[in-house]
Scaffold this motif. Sequence first.
Motif, PDB file in Angstrom:
ATOM      1  N   GLY A   1     -10.678  -1.489  -5.565  1.00 29.91           N
ATOM      2  CA  GLY A   1     -11.768  -1.648  -4.604  1.00 29.91           C
ATOM      3  C   GLY A   1     -12.758  -0.509  -4.644  1.00 29.91           C
ATOM      4  O   GLY A   1     -12.588   0.484  -5.352  1.00 29.91           O
ATOM      5  N   ILE A   2     -13.808  -0.644  -3.849  1.00 26.39           N
ATOM      6  CA  ILE A   2     -14.838   0.368  -3.687  1.00 26.39           C
ATOM      7  C   ILE A   2     -14.387   1.359  -2.606  1.00 26.39           C
ATOM      8  O   ILE A   2     -13.891   0.959  -1.555  1.00 26.39           O
ATOM      9  N   GLU A   3     -14.561   2.640  -2.878  1.00 24.47           N
ATOM     10  CA  GLU A   3     -14.187   3.723  -1.954  1.00 24.47           C
ATOM     11  C   GLU A   3     -12.671   3.809  -1.741  1.00 24.47           C
ATOM     12  O   GLU A   3     -12.215   4.366  -0.750  1.00 24.47           O
ATOM     13  N   LEU A   4     -11.885   3.273  -2.671  1.00 23.92           N
ATOM     14  CA  LEU A   4     -10.442   3.407  -2.599  1.00 23.92           C
ATOM     15  C   LEU A   4     -10.058   4.753  -3.217  1.00 23.92           C
ATOM     16  O   LEU A   4     -10.483   5.083  -4.323  1.00 23.92           O
ATOM     17  N   ASN A   5      -9.258   5.565  -2.474  1.00 23.05           N
ATOM     18  CA  ASN A   5      -8.936   6.904  -2.974  1.00 23.05           C
ATOM     19  C   ASN A   5      -7.572   7.332  -2.448  1.00 23.05           C
ATOM     20  O   ASN A   5      -6.886   6.570  -1.747  1.00 23.05           O
ATOM     21  N   ASN A   6      -7.209   8.561  -2.780  1.00 26.23           N
ATOM     22  CA  ASN A   6      -5.884   9.071  -2.440  1.00 26.23           C
ATOM     23  C   ASN A   6      -5.780   9.666  -1.036  1.00 26.23           C
ATOM     24  O   ASN A   6      -4.746  10.221  -0.678  1.00 26.23           O
ATOM     25  N   ASN A   7      -6.832   9.573  -0.235  1.00 28.51           N
ATOM     26  CA  ASN A   7      -6.785  10.142   1.113  1.00 28.51           C
ATOM     27  C   ASN A   7      -5.798   9.349   1.963  1.00 28.51           C
ATOM     28  O   ASN A   7      -6.076   8.223   2.381  1.00 28.51           O
ATOM     29  N   ALA A   8      -4.640   9.955   2.224  1.00 25.21           N
ATOM     30  CA  ALA A   8      -3.603   9.328   3.051  1.00 25.21           C
ATOM     31  C   ALA A   8      -3.222   7.946   2.516  1.00 25.21           C
ATOM     32  O   ALA A   8      -2.867   7.047   3.283  1.00 25.21           O
ATOM     33  N   TYR A   9      -3.258   7.784   1.201  1.00 21.64           N
ATOM     34  CA  TYR A   9      -2.904   6.500   0.584  1.00 21.64           C
ATOM     35  C   TYR A   9      -1.390   6.378   0.488  1.00 21.64           C
ATOM     36  O   TYR A   9      -0.688   7.295   0.060  1.00 21.64           O
ATOM     37  N   GLU A  10      -0.863   5.206   0.880  1.00 20.82           N
ATOM     38  CA  GLU A  10       0.567   4.905   0.762  1.00 20.82           C
ATOM     39  C   GLU A  10       0.720   3.414   0.448  1.00 20.82           C
ATOM     40  O   GLU A  10       0.076   2.578   1.091  1.00 20.82           O
ATOM     41  N   LEU A  11       1.568   3.121  -0.516  1.00 23.93           N
ATOM     42  CA  LEU A  11       1.852   1.723  -0.879  1.00 23.93           C
ATOM     43  C   LEU A  11       3.361   1.524  -0.914  1.00 23.93           C
ATOM     44  O   LEU A  11       4.092   2.292  -1.542  1.00 23.93           O
ATOM     45  N   TYR A  12       3.841   0.470  -0.202  1.00 20.31           N
ATOM     46  CA  TYR A  12       5.258   0.155  -0.136  1.00 20.31           C
ATOM     47  C   TYR A  12       5.452  -1.315  -0.523  1.00 20.31           C
ATOM     48  O   TYR A  12       4.683  -2.182  -0.080  1.00 20.31           O
ATOM     49  N   ILE A  13       6.502  -1.587  -1.332  1.00 27.62           N
ATOM     50  CA  ILE A  13       6.849  -2.951  -1.726  1.00 27.62           C
ATOM     51  C   ILE A  13       8.265  -3.225  -1.213  1.00 27.62           C
ATOM     52  O   ILE A  13       9.196  -2.436  -1.447  1.00 27.62           O
ATOM     53  N   TYR A  14       8.426  -4.353  -0.505  1.00 28.63           N
ATOM     54  CA  TYR A  14       9.723  -4.726   0.061  1.00 28.63           C
ATOM     55  C   TYR A  14      10.148  -6.092  -0.467  1.00 28.63           C
ATOM     56  O   TYR A  14       9.304  -6.974  -0.700  1.00 28.63           O
ATOM     57  N   SER A  15      11.477  -6.225  -0.620  1.00 27.49           N
ATOM     58  CA  SER A  15      12.010  -7.550  -0.944  1.00 27.49           C
ATOM     59  C   SER A  15      11.959  -8.423   0.304  1.00 27.49           C
ATOM     60  O   SER A  15      11.680  -7.925   1.404  1.00 27.49           O
ATOM     61  N   ARG A  16      12.273  -9.714   0.128  1.00 23.43           N
ATOM     62  CA  ARG A  16      12.229 -10.612   1.284  1.00 23.43           C
ATOM     63  C   ARG A  16      13.306 -10.261   2.321  1.00 23.43           C
ATOM     64  O   ARG A  16      13.224 -10.703   3.463  1.00 23.43           O
ATOM     65  N   TRP A  17      14.286  -9.423   1.912  1.00 22.60           N
ATOM     66  CA  TRP A  17      15.335  -8.978   2.845  1.00 22.60           C
ATOM     67  C   TRP A  17      15.009  -7.600   3.462  1.00 22.60           C
ATOM     68  O   TRP A  17      15.841  -7.029   4.148  1.00 22.60           O
ATOM     69  N   GLY A  18      13.821  -7.080   3.195  1.00 20.88           N
ATOM     70  CA  GLY A  18      13.391  -5.806   3.777  1.00 20.88           C
ATOM     71  C   GLY A  18      13.813  -4.579   3.001  1.00 20.88           C
ATOM     72  O   GLY A  18      13.654  -3.449   3.484  1.00 20.88           O
ATOM     73  N   GLU A  19      14.337  -4.777   1.804  1.00 20.66           N
ATOM     74  CA  GLU A  19      14.752  -3.636   0.994  1.00 20.66           C
ATOM     75  C   GLU A  19      13.526  -3.027   0.315  1.00 20.66           C
ATOM     76  O   GLU A  19      12.703  -3.724  -0.280  1.00 20.66           O
TER      77      GLU A  19
ATOM     78  N   GLY B   1      14.478   3.782  -7.952  1.00 20.50           N
ATOM     79  CA  GLY B   1      15.778   4.454  -7.945  1.00 20.50           C
ATOM     80  C   GLY B   1      16.614   4.096  -9.157  1.00 20.50           C
ATOM     81  O   GLY B   1      17.091   4.976  -9.868  1.00 20.50           O
ATOM     82  N   THR B   2      16.792   2.804  -9.427  1.00 25.63           N
ATOM     83  CA  THR B   2      17.632   2.395 -10.557  1.00 25.63           C
ATOM     84  C   THR B   2      16.816   2.123 -11.806  1.00 25.63           C
ATOM     85  O   THR B   2      17.314   2.256 -12.930  1.00 25.63           O
ATOM     86  N   GLY B   3      15.585   1.692 -11.645  1.00 24.60           N
ATOM     87  CA  GLY B   3      14.747   1.349 -12.795  1.00 24.60           C
ATOM     88  C   GLY B   3      15.055  -0.002 -13.387  1.00 24.60           C
ATOM     89  O   GLY B   3      14.451  -0.397 -14.390  1.00 24.60           O
ATOM     90  N   SER B   4      15.969  -0.745 -12.777  1.00 22.12           N
ATOM     91  CA  SER B   4      16.301  -2.076 -13.309  1.00 22.12           C
ATOM     92  C   SER B   4      15.204  -3.062 -12.920  1.00 22.12           C
ATOM     93  O   SER B   4      14.579  -2.924 -11.869  1.00 22.12           O
ATOM     94  N   PRO B   5      14.966  -4.102 -13.752  1.00 16.28           N
ATOM     95  CA  PRO B   5      13.919  -5.083 -13.456  1.00 16.28           C
ATOM     96  C   PRO B   5      14.222  -5.830 -12.157  1.00 16.28           C
ATOM     97  O   PRO B   5      15.352  -6.269 -11.914  1.00 16.28           O
ATOM     98  N   ALA B   6      13.205  -5.962 -11.327  1.00 15.20           N
ATOM     99  CA  ALA B   6      13.352  -6.758 -10.112  1.00 15.20           C
ATOM    100  C   ALA B   6      13.274  -8.231 -10.492  1.00 15.20           C
ATOM    101  O   ALA B   6      12.601  -8.619 -11.445  1.00 15.20           O
ATOM    102  N   GLN B   7      13.980  -9.037  -9.731  1.00 15.38           N
ATOM    103  CA  GLN B   7      13.997 -10.474 -10.046  1.00 15.38           C
ATOM    104  C   GLN B   7      12.672 -11.109  -9.670  1.00 15.38           C
ATOM    105  O   GLN B   7      11.921 -10.610  -8.845  1.00 15.38           O
ATOM    106  N   GLN B   8      12.412 -12.247 -10.310  1.00 13.15           N
ATOM    107  CA  GLN B   8      11.222 -13.017  -9.974  1.00 13.15           C
ATOM    108  C   GLN B   8      11.344 -13.497  -8.528  1.00 13.15           C
ATOM    109  O   GLN B   8      12.323 -14.105  -8.148  1.00 13.15           O
ATOM    110  N   ASP B   9      10.341 -13.199  -7.746  1.00  9.80           N
ATOM    111  CA  ASP B   9      10.414 -13.546  -6.326  1.00  9.80           C
ATOM    112  C   ASP B   9       9.064 -13.211  -5.680  1.00  9.80           C
ATOM    113  O   ASP B   9       8.146 -12.688  -6.328  1.00  9.80           O
TER     114      ASP B   9
END
Length: 362
Positions: A292-310, A328-336
């Motif tokens: 995007g436009i004006e997207l930067n590292n100022n207080a930027y945080e990105l989180y990805i969760y599974s459907r079970w909240g992991e 943590g493990t580096g193993s491929p996440a399942q298609q979901d």
Amino acid sequence: MGGNCATVADTMHITLVTPQLNAPADFNICGGASTQLVATGMLNYNWSPSTGLNDANIANPIASPVTDITYTIHATDINGCTASDDVIITVMPMPDINFVATPLSGCKPLLVSFTPASASQLASYYWDFGDAPSGFANNSVLELPVHQYNNSGTYTVALNVISIDGCPNTIVQNQLINVYQQPVSSFTFLPHEGDVDNMLFTFYDESVNAAQWVWTFGEENAGAENSSTLQNPQHLYTNTGFFDVWLYVTSPEGCSDSSSNHIIIRGEYAIYFPNAFTPDNDGINDYFYPEGIELNNNAYELYIYSRWGELVFSTDDVHKGWDGRMQGTGSPAQQDVYVWVMWQENYIIGRQKYTGHVTLIR
């Protein structure tokens, strides 16, 4: 002795009286001073010479000699007896004094140093800086004092001294110190906030006691256009963002003050999140991340969760996307379908939270 005459005897008593003249002892006085001569014990008095006396024919004349002098008193008592005595008066010189102050003028608060100048040997000093509002600080007994004037105005300074002979003197220098009022820098501006379609700002001086103005608009890449000496200038910004504007003012006497304000010119803001990605290392759509436009590292945080909240991925680097592997493990996440949460802060929107879903396809 013959005849009929009788012899008669008698006695005469003669009393010898010594005149009791009491005259003063020798003493010193300061130049310009007067003193009373006190004599007692006699009936009539005469002082000589009469120089400096208010009456030479009384017991207690006032003497005001200007140089060393010896007075002789001639006195007669009730018996007509006479006596005399001498009184030596030594006239001590008055101390000669002067002083200088540095500086004599300036902007408040003004710190002034005082230096006495005298050929006499002095025993004590007492300064009056003419600054009654300063309380106890208005006076000093130091030889070389300093005094800070915190209020504008004109000040008369006095110095009182006493010589080693005990003679006092005073010098007063009228309207010696001039303390100037500081200007007060202040300004407003319009518009209160700019954007990409409204980047021309007008600045309005609201300073007090200002005679000269220097503005800087906080846009360094504007070159010579980044400053102005007008009282109420305009500036056309060429960039969006935050800018610190400073106003430096100078009074007619050369005193200065400054003030600043922040202005903001908001730019365009847009952000895009893909709804699917394919981390198969084919070089196409291998990572999930926002753009995007004006997207930067100022207080930027990105989180990805599974459907079970992991939590499967997190980052605070806007340039680092999710590659489809488990944190943590580096193993491929399942298609979901996964839930993403992003925090971002910038001058346009402040701190905002975004959420959505992304499908990992293998």
